[in-house]
Design a protein around this motif. Structure first.
Motif, PDB file in Angstrom:
ATOM      1  N   LEU A 257      -9.233  -0.393   1.937  1.00  0.00           N
ATOM      2  CA  LEU A 257      -8.318   0.711   1.620  1.00  0.00           C
ATOM      3  C   LEU A 257      -7.760   1.339   2.882  1.00  0.00           C
ATOM      4  CD1 LEU A 257      -7.252   2.833  -0.524  1.00  0.00           C
ATOM      5  CD2 LEU A 257      -9.297   4.151   0.038  1.00  0.00           C
ATOM      6  N   ASN A 258      -6.454   1.607   2.869  1.00  0.00           N
ATOM      7  CA  ASN A 258      -5.768   2.309   3.945  1.00  0.00           C
ATOM      8  C   ASN A 258      -4.868   3.370   3.324  1.00  0.00           C
ATOM      9  OD1 ASN A 258      -2.868   1.599   5.890  1.00  0.00           O
ATOM     10  ND2 ASN A 258      -4.570   2.839   6.586  1.00  0.00           N
ATOM     11  N   GLY A 259      -4.692   4.488   4.043  1.00  0.00           N
ATOM     12  CA  GLY A 259      -3.743   5.503   3.591  1.00  0.00           C
ATOM     13  C   GLY A 259      -4.369   6.857   3.348  1.00  0.00           C
ATOM     14  N   GLY A 260      -3.943   7.852   4.114  1.00  0.00           N
ATOM     15  CA  GLY A 260      -4.322   9.234   3.843  1.00  0.00           C
ATOM     16  C   GLY A 260      -5.706   9.657   4.275  1.00  0.00           C
ATOM     17  N   LEU A 261      -6.466   8.785   4.897  1.00  0.00           N
ATOM     18  CA  LEU A 261      -7.832   9.136   5.305  1.00  0.00           C
ATOM     19  C   LEU A 261      -7.783   9.817   6.665  1.00  0.00           C
ATOM     20  CD1 LEU A 261      -9.547   5.790   4.261  1.00  0.00           C
ATOM     21  CD2 LEU A 261      -9.499   7.939   2.978  1.00  0.00           C
ATOM     22  N   LYS A 262      -8.363  11.016   6.744  1.00  0.00           N
ATOM     23  CA  LYS A 262      -8.236  11.822   7.962  1.00  0.00           C
ATOM     24  C   LYS A 262      -9.535  12.008   8.727  1.00  0.00           C
ATOM     25  CE  LYS A 262      -4.174  14.467   6.497  1.00  0.00           C
ATOM     26  NZ  LYS A 262      -3.815  13.600   5.384  1.00  0.00           N
ATOM     27  N   THR A 263     -10.669  11.812   8.079  1.00  0.00           N
ATOM     28  CA  THR A 263     -11.963  12.017   8.731  1.00  0.00           C
ATOM     29  C   THR A 263     -12.900  10.879   8.349  1.00  0.00           C
ATOM     30  OG1 THR A 263     -12.939  13.272   6.906  1.00  0.00           O
ATOM     31  CG2 THR A 263     -11.669  14.537   8.547  1.00  0.00           C
ATOM     32  N   ILE A 264     -13.993  10.775   9.081  1.00  0.00           N
ATOM     33  CA  ILE A 264     -14.979   9.752   8.765  1.00  0.00           C
ATOM     34  C   ILE A 264     -15.630  10.058   7.423  1.00  0.00           C
ATOM     35  CG2 ILE A 264     -17.112   8.644   9.505  1.00  0.00           C
ATOM     36  CD1 ILE A 264     -14.560   7.944  11.122  1.00  0.00           C
ATOM     37  N   ARG A 265     -15.853  11.337   7.114  1.00  0.00           N
ATOM     38  CA  ARG A 265     -16.430  11.662   5.808  1.00  0.00           C
ATOM     39  C   ARG A 265     -15.497  11.232   4.685  1.00  0.00           C
ATOM     40  NH1 ARG A 265     -19.371  17.005   3.521  1.00  0.00           N
ATOM     41  NH2 ARG A 265     -20.538  16.652   5.416  1.00  0.00           N
TER      42      ARG A 265
ATOM     43  N   ILE B 185       5.170  10.589   1.829  1.00  0.00           N
ATOM     44  CA  ILE B 185       5.744  11.082   0.576  1.00  0.00           C
ATOM     45  C   ILE B 185       5.280  10.302  -0.649  1.00  0.00           C
ATOM     46  CG2 ILE B 185       7.913  11.389  -0.682  1.00  0.00           C
ATOM     47  CD1 ILE B 185       9.175  12.328   1.936  1.00  0.00           C
ATOM     48  N   PRO B 186       5.319   8.972  -0.648  1.00  0.00           N
ATOM     49  CA  PRO B 186       4.835   8.291  -1.855  1.00  0.00           C
ATOM     50  C   PRO B 186       3.377   8.654  -2.126  1.00  0.00           C
ATOM     51  CG  PRO B 186       6.010   6.762  -0.416  1.00  0.00           C
ATOM     52  CD  PRO B 186       5.793   8.018   0.372  1.00  0.00           C
TER      53      PRO B 186
ATOM     54  N   THR C 216      -9.330 -11.763   2.263  1.00  0.00           N
ATOM     55  CA  THR C 216      -9.347 -10.376   2.721  1.00  0.00           C
ATOM     56  C   THR C 216      -7.979  -9.749   2.497  1.00  0.00           C
ATOM     57  OG1 THR C 216     -11.067 -10.768   4.372  1.00  0.00           O
ATOM     58  CG2 THR C 216      -9.657  -8.841   4.695  1.00  0.00           C
ATOM     59  N   ILE C 217      -7.955  -8.674   1.710  1.00  0.00           N
ATOM     60  CA  ILE C 217      -6.717  -7.981   1.358  1.00  0.00           C
ATOM     61  C   ILE C 217      -6.877  -6.501   1.697  1.00  0.00           C
ATOM     62  CG2 ILE C 217      -5.096  -7.431  -0.497  1.00  0.00           C
ATOM     63  CD1 ILE C 217      -6.408  -9.871  -2.033  1.00  0.00           C
ATOM     64  N   TRP C 218      -6.126  -6.038   2.682  1.00  0.00           N
ATOM     65  CA  TRP C 218      -6.094  -4.614   3.018  1.00  0.00           C
ATOM     66  C   TRP C 218      -4.907  -3.991   2.289  1.00  0.00           C
ATOM     67  CZ3 TRP C 218      -9.865  -2.171   5.586  1.00  0.00           C
ATOM     68  CH2 TRP C 218     -10.710  -2.914   6.429  1.00  0.00           C
ATOM     69  N   VAL C 219      -5.131  -2.878   1.611  1.00  0.00           N
ATOM     70  CA  VAL C 219      -4.077  -2.264   0.801  1.00  0.00           C
ATOM     71  C   VAL C 219      -3.814  -0.834   1.262  1.00  0.00           C
ATOM     72  CG1 VAL C 219      -3.262  -1.719  -1.513  1.00  0.00           C
ATOM     73  CG2 VAL C 219      -4.856  -3.634  -1.185  1.00  0.00           C
ATOM     74  N   HIS C 220      -2.582  -0.580   1.710  1.00  0.00           N
ATOM     75  CA  HIS C 220      -2.128   0.801   1.924  1.00  0.00           C
ATOM     76  C   HIS C 220      -1.781   1.338   0.541  1.00  0.00           C
ATOM     77  CE1 HIS C 220       0.507   3.756   4.433  1.00  0.00           C
ATOM     78  NE2 HIS C 220      -0.027   4.351   3.380  1.00  0.00           N
ATOM     79  N   ALA C 221      -2.540   2.325   0.097  1.00  0.00           N
ATOM     80  CA  ALA C 221      -2.517   2.724  -1.318  1.00  0.00           C
ATOM     81  C   ALA C 221      -1.338   3.623  -1.678  1.00  0.00           C
ATOM     82  CB  ALA C 221      -3.832   3.422  -1.668  1.00  0.00           C
ATOM     83  N   ARG C 222      -0.165   3.246  -1.215  1.00  0.00           N
ATOM     84  CA  ARG C 222       1.081   3.910  -1.598  1.00  0.00           C
ATOM     85  C   ARG C 222       2.132   2.844  -1.844  1.00  0.00           C
ATOM     86  NH1 ARG C 222       0.846   9.225   0.993  1.00  0.00           N
ATOM     87  NH2 ARG C 222      -0.417   9.153   2.883  1.00  0.00           N
ATOM     88  N   LYS C 223       3.099   3.196  -2.637  1.00  0.00           N
ATOM     89  CA  LYS C 223       4.318   2.396  -2.676  1.00  0.00           C
ATOM     90  C   LYS C 223       5.085   2.588  -1.367  1.00  0.00           C
ATOM     91  CE  LYS C 223       6.031   1.817  -7.391  1.00  0.00           C
ATOM     92  NZ  LYS C 223       7.200   2.121  -8.246  1.00  0.00           N
ATOM     93  N   ALA C 224       5.954   1.649  -1.065  1.00  0.00           N
ATOM     94  CA  ALA C 224       6.959   1.846  -0.020  1.00  0.00           C
ATOM     95  C   ALA C 224       8.318   1.947  -0.709  1.00  0.00           C
ATOM     96  CB  ALA C 224       6.950   0.676   0.957  1.00  0.00           C
ATOM     97  N   TRP C 225       9.024   3.021  -0.395  1.00  0.00           N
ATOM     98  CA  TRP C 225      10.377   3.178  -0.953  1.00  0.00           C
ATOM     99  C   TRP C 225      11.370   2.728   0.106  1.00  0.00           C
ATOM    100  CZ3 TRP C 225      11.668   4.078  -5.884  1.00  0.00           C
ATOM    101  CH2 TRP C 225      10.630   4.494  -6.733  1.00  0.00           C
ATOM    102  N   LEU C 226      11.869   1.520  -0.047  1.00  0.00           N
ATOM    103  CA  LEU C 226      12.762   0.940   0.946  1.00  0.00           C
ATOM    104  C   LEU C 226      14.151   1.538   0.854  1.00  0.00           C
ATOM    105  CD1 LEU C 226      11.617  -2.773   0.635  1.00  0.00           C
ATOM    106  CD2 LEU C 226      10.733  -0.967   2.115  1.00  0.00           C
ATOM    107  N   GLN C 227      14.475   2.108  -0.294  1.00  0.00           N
ATOM    108  CA  GLN C 227      15.752   2.789  -0.467  1.00  0.00           C
ATOM    109  C   GLN C 227      15.482   4.290  -0.583  1.00  0.00           C
ATOM    110  OE1 GLN C 227      18.549   0.973  -0.296  1.00  0.00           O
ATOM    111  NE2 GLN C 227      17.249  -0.853  -0.112  1.00  0.00           N
ATOM    112  N   GLY C 228      15.978   5.055   0.369  1.00  0.00           N
ATOM    113  CA  GLY C 228      15.912   6.499   0.225  1.00  0.00           C
ATOM    114  C   GLY C 228      14.888   7.221   1.073  1.00  0.00           C
ATOM    115  N   LEU C 229      13.893   6.511   1.620  1.00  0.00           N
ATOM    116  CA  LEU C 229      12.908   7.156   2.484  1.00  0.00           C
ATOM    117  C   LEU C 229      12.873   6.465   3.843  1.00  0.00           C
ATOM    118  CD1 LEU C 229       9.775   7.761   0.196  1.00  0.00           C
ATOM    119  CD2 LEU C 229      11.571   9.394   0.827  1.00  0.00           C
TER     120      LEU C 229
END
Length: 340
Positions: A212-220, A190-191, A169-182
């Motif tokens: 999938l994780n990231g940016g989802l705001k509603t059930i639809r 932002i990413p 089981t692999i859950w993925v936050h579908a953004r990069k993480a910018w460890l330098q600068g953000l």
């Protein structure tokens, strides 16, 4: 509150509420469970060292009503993580998850979280050690990459290491993480999102569970984003507008649609708060997670105000929850929802 039947999700697709530091504690999870019977609820990330040396019952204890519930652990030492897993699995969690996605400064200084995307071999060692020590399934949550990494290479390497370690089981936050600068907060917004990258991972690893994780705001949005994937995970939207969790069981688990029984929810939370206070806790520790209820309904502002201002007074009692609820009108007049 309804969802659209026009966006059915695949049979077996799972819905989870993301682990969120300072938010998804046991009181938050008990509250969320009143809104959805089926969603998988995650703890805050707990560092392995805290489990080994801290107050385990305080850190790991939870109410049986929270099931299904997953523990998220932070760490980067296979032996420490294995010991922490052995301890934690005795508490009866349904899953133990390794954090390979958090970009906070605290995590970076401990060389775990998102920076582990750079060392997939070490992640594999950690997961293998955890899986051997745990009585329950071990999973991983990651980003698509960090800093200048190529997300195609970085995510494949991480996923391959997980699968080789026996993790399915692999859950993925579908953004990069910018460890330098953000900052950690900026890293949540932002990413740019790249759902296609997560879809490509699923196509490449059809036998693995890919969520999938990231940016989802509603059930639809969650339904539409599921597509070929095995699950979706909502974080801030589930916390800030918790009413949407009342749609999960019908939208994802094919249960009959039924409106949230708000009087029953309020009674359950008042009873829970009463028990928590009888054990020495504070009302505000429970009610702080509830202020997002009723967003957009007449009286929602007063609900928030009464709970926020009253819960930390010395004489605060669970009756405050009923007093706040009395200010809410559950059936808004046309157009009133946006004006509340």
């Amino acid at each position: 509150m309804t969802h659209s039947a026009a966006h059915p999700v695949a049979p077996g697709a799972r819905f989870a509420v993301a682990p969120m530091i300072d938010w998804t504690d046991r009181h938050c999870r008990f509250f969320h469970r009143q809104l959805t019977r089926r969603a998988l609820l995650y703890t805050e990330m707990i560092v392995d060292q805290a489990i080994l040396h801290g107050d385990r019952d305080r850190l790991l204890g939870f109410d049986a009503a929270e099931h299904p519930v997953a523990l998220q652990i932070g760490g980067s030492d296979p032996q420490r993580l294995a010991k922490a897993c052995a301890i934690a699995s005795e508490y009866g969690y349904d899953e133990i998850n390794l954090n390979v996605g958090c970009p906070s400064d605290r995590v970076q200084s401990g060389t775990f979280g998102a920076c582990l995307m750079r060392t997939p071999g070490l992640v594999g060692e950690c997961l293998a050690a955890m899986a051997e020590a745990s009585k329950v399934p071990v999973t991983v949550k990651c980003r698509i990459g960090v800093d200048e990494q190529d997300p195609e290479e970085a995510l494949d390497a991480l996923a391959d290491a997980a699968v080789a370690a026996g993790v399915r089981t692999i859950w993925v936050h579908a953004r990069k993480a910018w460890l330098q600068g953000l900052s950690p907060k900026e890293n949540r917004d932002i990413p740019p999102l790249d759902y296609g990258r997560v879809h490509r991972l699923k196509a490449r690893l059809p036998q693995a569970f890919v969520g999938l994780n990231g940016g989802l705001k509603t059930i639809r949005m969650a339904q539409e984003a599921t597509g070929p994937l095995d699950g979706v995970m909502l974080g801030r939207a589930a916390y800030q507008t918790p009413d949407i969790l009342g749609e999960v069981d019908s939208a994802f688990y094919r249960e009959p649609e039924r409106p949230v029984d708000y009087p029953a929810l309020v009674a359950a939370m008042a009873d829970y708060a009463d028990r928590h206070m009888a054990a020495g806790g504070k009302l505000g520790q429970v009610t702080r997670h509830m202020t997002g209820l009723f967003t957009g309904l007449p009286g929602a502002r007063r609900w928030r105000q009464i709970l926020s201002e009253g819960a930390n007074r010395p004489d605060a009692s669970p009756r405050l929850i009923y007093e706040a609820f009395a200010q809410v009108r559950l059936e808004p007049a046309a157009g009133a929802r946006d004006a509340a």
